[in-house]
Structure formats: C-alpha cells, structure tokens
Design a protein around this motif. Structure first.
Motif, PDB file in Angstrom:
ATOM      1  N   ASN A  65      -7.151   6.254   3.102  1.00 12.87           N
ATOM      2  CA  ASN A  65      -6.748   6.330   1.738  1.00 12.87           C
ATOM      3  C   ASN A  65      -8.147   5.737   1.095  1.00 12.87           C
ATOM      4  O   ASN A  65      -8.853   4.995   1.281  1.00 12.87           O
ATOM      5  CB  ASN A  65      -5.850   5.652   1.477  1.00 12.87           C
ATOM      6  N   SER A  87      -7.450  11.673  -2.709  1.00 12.89           N
ATOM      7  CA  SER A  87      -6.678  10.611  -2.204  1.00 12.89           C
ATOM      8  C   SER A  87      -6.765   9.926  -1.111  1.00 12.89           C
ATOM      9  O   SER A  87      -6.663   8.893  -0.736  1.00 12.89           O
ATOM     10  CB  SER A  87      -5.036  10.974  -2.414  1.00 12.89           C
ATOM     11  N   GLU A  88      -7.605  10.887  -0.094  1.00 11.81           N
ATOM     12  CA  GLU A  88      -8.145  10.534   1.260  1.00 11.81           C
ATOM     13  C   GLU A  88      -9.311  11.071   1.686  1.00 11.81           C
ATOM     14  O   GLU A  88      -9.699  12.023   1.172  1.00 11.81           O
ATOM     15  CB  GLU A  88      -6.985  10.822   2.057  1.00 11.81           C
ATOM     16  N   GLN A 110       0.700  -0.968   0.099  1.00 13.47           N
ATOM     17  CA  GLN A 110       0.014  -0.002  -0.095  1.00 13.47           C
ATOM     18  C   GLN A 110       0.746   1.274   0.099  1.00 13.47           C
ATOM     19  O   GLN A 110       0.507   2.429   0.744  1.00 13.47           O
ATOM     20  CB  GLN A 110      -0.920   0.065   1.294  1.00 13.47           C
ATOM     21  N   ARG A 127       0.817  10.615   5.584  1.00 16.59           N
ATOM     22  CA  ARG A 127       1.378  10.381   4.133  1.00 16.59           C
ATOM     23  C   ARG A 127       3.027  10.036   4.406  1.00 16.59           C
ATOM     24  O   ARG A 127       3.627   9.166   3.705  1.00 16.59           O
ATOM     25  CB  ARG A 127       1.128  11.469   3.320  1.00 16.59           C
ATOM     26  N   GLN A 154       2.486   4.705  -0.738  1.00 17.54           N
ATOM     27  CA  GLN A 154       2.014   5.975  -1.188  1.00 17.54           C
ATOM     28  C   GLN A 154       3.374   7.015  -1.332  1.00 17.54           C
ATOM     29  O   GLN A 154       4.303   6.536  -0.756  1.00 17.54           O
ATOM     30  CB  GLN A 154       1.062   6.582  -0.460  1.00 17.54           C
ATOM     31  N   ASP A 191      -2.281   3.200   5.592  1.00 15.19           N
ATOM     32  CA  ASP A 191      -3.422   2.762   5.054  1.00 15.19           C
ATOM     33  C   ASP A 191      -4.526   3.526   5.643  1.00 15.19           C
ATOM     34  O   ASP A 191      -5.441   4.405   4.800  1.00 15.19           O
ATOM     35  CB  ASP A 191      -4.016   1.555   4.864  1.00 15.19           C
TER      36      ASP A 191
END
Length: 492
Positions: free
Chosen positions: A277, A182-183, A53, A205, A55, A210
């Motif tokens: 997310n 994105s979230e 996951q 971030r 990012q 997650d």
C-alpha cells in the motif's frame, strides 16, 4: 538439403497494451547495511495492527490499471551471472533467441492490465534503457499508460548513486506519486515466470493487508537471496529470515484452496515480489526506517516487526530466479524441449512482448537442425545444430557442430570490409567458423570464434577464470565473453 527435425516454431512477439513499469537498476548497489534495531526498540504503542490499516474490499477499488503501478528493478543485490553482466544489467540479458529477461516481467504486467510501469536503472543500464524505451513506446497505453525509465540521478538533497532498492524508491517517491495510486507492485526484472498479478492484488485487498509477498511453493531447492517467510495457517507472515534454519515445508495456497490447520509455522521462499500500500510504503521509508537502503533485508523485516499485516501469496507455477549461470543455461535449454516443465514462450493467452527487430528470415543451407530454437536473421551454412538456442544474426560456418549450447548472436551485421588496422579482428569474422565444435557452452553476443575451434570443456573443469583469453567456466559451462576473439585451432 535442409533437415529440420523436432524444431520449434519461430518465436513471435506481439504488441498489446502495456502498463506503467518502473525498472529499478539495483546492480552494483552499495550494500553496507544500516543497523536497524527493529526487534527491540519499537514500543507496543507504535505497532500497526490490521484494524488500523483497514482497506476497502477489492470490489470497491478502482480498476487495476488505474490504481496499481509497477516498479521493476533491473538487477539483484548480488548478481552471480558474471560475465554475462559485465556490460549489461541482469534484466537486459538475452534469452530464448530473441527476448530479454525484462520482457517476461513487463509482459506479466501487460497481461495483468497494469498500465503504469516504471524502470529505475543505474549501473550497466545502457542496453536495458535502450531496449525498454524502444520496445514499449507507442503501444497505445492511452492518456495515462506508459513504461518509463528513471535513471539514477543526483540533486541538491541527494548526492551519489542509489544505495539500494529502498533508497531508490524513497528518492523517486515525488515522481511515483504523480498519479493517484493505491498500491505499488515491486518486481525483480530478471526472473522468468508467468503470473496473473490481478490474483495477487485481489488476495491482498481481500485480506486487507499492508504488504503481500509472493512466495514460491513449487520448488524444493531455493536460492536464499530473497529470504524465507515463516507463515501461519492463514498465510500471515510471522517472521522474515534471510537464512533457512530448517527444511522448507509446503503451505497452502493464499488463494484459500490449500488451507492448513497446522499451528506450527511453515517456511517458504520469497520471490522478491511485494505489493505494498502506498501509505504503508511512505511511512516505512520516510518515518520508520528513513536510513534503510534495501527493501528485502531491512524494510520488509521491519514491517513484520512493527506488527503490520504482512501476507504471503503462494505461487505454485514455474519460476526461475536466474540465481547463477547454471540456472540461466537450464532455462534456455528448456526452450528447446516440447515439455511443459519450463517457461511457455508460445502461450497465446499471455504472450511475451519484445522489441521488433525487422530482420530478414533465417537462411539455412545444407544443415541439420534438431530440437533447437533459431532466431531471425541468421545464416546457417552446412552446419549441424542440436538442442541449441541460436540468437539473432548468428552466422555458423560449414562443417561446424553446435550441441546443447546458447549462442546469443550478434547486435549487427558485420561490414564486408573492416578496419585493416586490427588484423586479428579482420581475420576472424563475427560468428562461428568452419569445422568448429561447441558443446555445453554459452557464447555471448558479437563473439568471433575462428575455424577448427573446439569448445567442449576438455578438462571437465567446474570453475575457471580465463577472461584474458576470452572465456570463463562456470558450473562446468564454458562462457565465451561478449566480443571475445577465439583464434583458429583453439581447444578449450
């Protein structure tokens, strides 16, 4: 003569840019839980590791106002604020003479540069929908910024009310995905606190998480409504529990300033604030737990069991979750004090926004007012007020004494001539009558309290249900119901 001793300045709202907020009214949800065997039925191959996951670092993300949307819920799963919630949701309860509880959360979003805010509402949502729609419309969000109310609905594939927070978000995903985010930042709309959500987003971030859960580390006594987190020295959530089996232990800040070398897990209190997310949220709601109704008790524990990277973000500021009448009363009382222990309604760098009411200034005649907060449009005539919050359009008669109380005021000014068919209402106008004494009470909106009434909890009762008579007692606090009529000479 007017004597204003130790009075706080009048509360002033301001209007600045807002973000898109989703308020999800979860009051009166159906709380029948589905049996999710999340601890034993998941094969190792389905575990989602942090490497799967991954990012980008926070610096590679678009600005927060373009990449994060807020979802605000109007009520908790088990409200203990009745009778204040008899005709309204928790987020719509008035506080500090001119605001609603939802205003604190929306203002956090505004100050944190979150421009897209959704409000999902269901039961008792009329006043909340009206307030949000009027207070935050036309504030110059730009082409893609907004505060949008999404009421519960039925469709060909979805019949009946929202069954919980997870069910509400799942059924609204088609709308929530209208913009490329994105979230999602999931927020209870009835808590009182100030938080810079950008710091939460940055930590999320940077940790490549997650899910990140905001957790309170400042308070020693917690309500277990949002659960407890067992975390390691890196603030990664090892377990999510609804009951605390041992005393809470301080952890070190998720920001990195209070790291711990301890290997034993520590227990902290979830604030019910989740940064998730979007891809993670969709998988949890649609693939892993398609029958789950509640984010707090089903989806979040499920994510931990699946092996997703769930982080805790330590928050050490003031936070009041309004878990009961006593907590709501104390939060109001703190606004009348010049200390820093409560919520700061006078913070110019992070102001609280609300609906502009365009009311006249308060008229005070021959009254003594000490350490109190007085809203706009009140008429205070020859009374004594001490340590009290006086809401908008309140009318208090000659000789009345009000101490250590919350008077929510009125929704309108009473016409001079009312319908004579209801003599009981006509004889007792809205407000507090002459020579009435009130101490340690909450008087809801539009209440009619007659002359020579005494509301002091004379029997020192801790609990009492007298709704038929217009009041209840909660934790020793007398709560006069909305639009109640208390006849002349009544003693409570």
């Amino acid at each position: 003569m007017v004597i204003l001793q130790g009075c706080l300045p009048s509360l002033v709202s301001s209007t600045t840019q807002t973000k898109r907020l989703v308020i999800v009214g979860s009051d009166y949800y159906n709380h029948e839980k589905h049996s999710l065997n999340i601890h034993s039925s998941v094969p190792p191959s389905s575990l989602i590791s942090s490497s799967q996951q991954t990012q980008s670092p926070s610096m590679l993300f678009p600005p927060v106002n373009q990449s994060v949307a807020a979802i605000v819920f109007g009520d908790g799963p088990e409200s203990q604020l009745h009778p204040l919630t008899k005709r309204r949701s928790e987020a719509a309860i008035p506080i500090a003479a001119r605001y609603r509880l939802i205003d604190a959360v929306v203002s956090n979003c505004i100050s944190s540069n979150i421009h897209r805010i959704y409000a999902l509402t269901q039961f008792n949502s009329t006043s909340l929908n009206s307030h949000v729609s009027r207070a935050y419309s036309g504030l110059g969000f730009g082409n893609e910024g907004f505060v949008e109310v999404i009421a519960a609905y039925q469709g060909p594939d979805n019949k009946g009310w929202f069954q919980g927070t997870a069910d509400a978000v799942r059924r609204c995903l088609w709308l929530l995905e209208e913009y490329p985010m994105s979230e999602f930042l999931v927020l209870p709309g009835y808590h009182l606190y100030k938080m810079d959500y950008q710091e939460l987003i940055k930590a999320h971030r940077n940790n490549k998480a997650d899910i990140t859960i905001a957790a309170s580390v400042a308070r020693r006594i917690h309500d277990p409504g949002f659960g407890f987190l067992d975390v390691n020295s890196e603030n990664q959530v090892l377990e999510f529990r609804l009951k605390l089996e041992r005393g809470p232990i301080d952890i070190h800040s998720a920001k990195g300033s209070r790291k711990s070398n301890n290997t034993a897990p520590s227990s902290i209190t979830s604030m019910g604030i989740y940064l998730i997310n979007i891809d993670t949220l969709k998988r949890l709601l649609e693939e892993h737990f398609p029958e789950a109704n509640d984010i707090r008790s089903e989806v979040i524990p499920g994510a931990v069991s699946l092996g997703m990277k769930v982080q805790a973000y330590a928050f050490d500021g003031y936070w009041e979750d309004m878990r009961n009448i006593g907590a709501f009363y104390e939060a109001n009382m703190q606004t009348t004090k010049s200390t820093d222990v409560g919520y700061n309604f006078y913070d110019r760098e992070s102001p609280i926004h609300t609906l502009r009411h365009c009311l006249p200034p308060t008229l005070i005649t021959d009254s003594v007012i000490t350490n109190s907060v007085v809203g706009d449009g009140c008429i205070l005539n020859g009374c004594r007020i001490k340590g009290t919050v006086i809401g908008m359009r309140s009318t208090i008669g000659i000789g009345a004494i009000v101490e250590d109380s919350v008077i929510m005021g009125s929704s309108f000014y009473q016409p001079k001539a009312e319908d004579s068919e209801n003599s009981k209402v006509t004889d007792i106008p809205i407000g507090i009558g002459e020579d009435t004494r009130i101490r340690k009470a909450i008087v809801d909106k539009n209440a009619r309290i007659g002359k020579n009434v005494v509301i002091i909890n004379k029997d020192n009762a801790q609990e009492g249900d007298r709704e038929a008579d217009g009041y209840v007692i909660r934790e020793g606090i007398v709560v006069v119901l909305r639009s109640a009529v208390i006849p002349d000479g009544t003693v409570i």
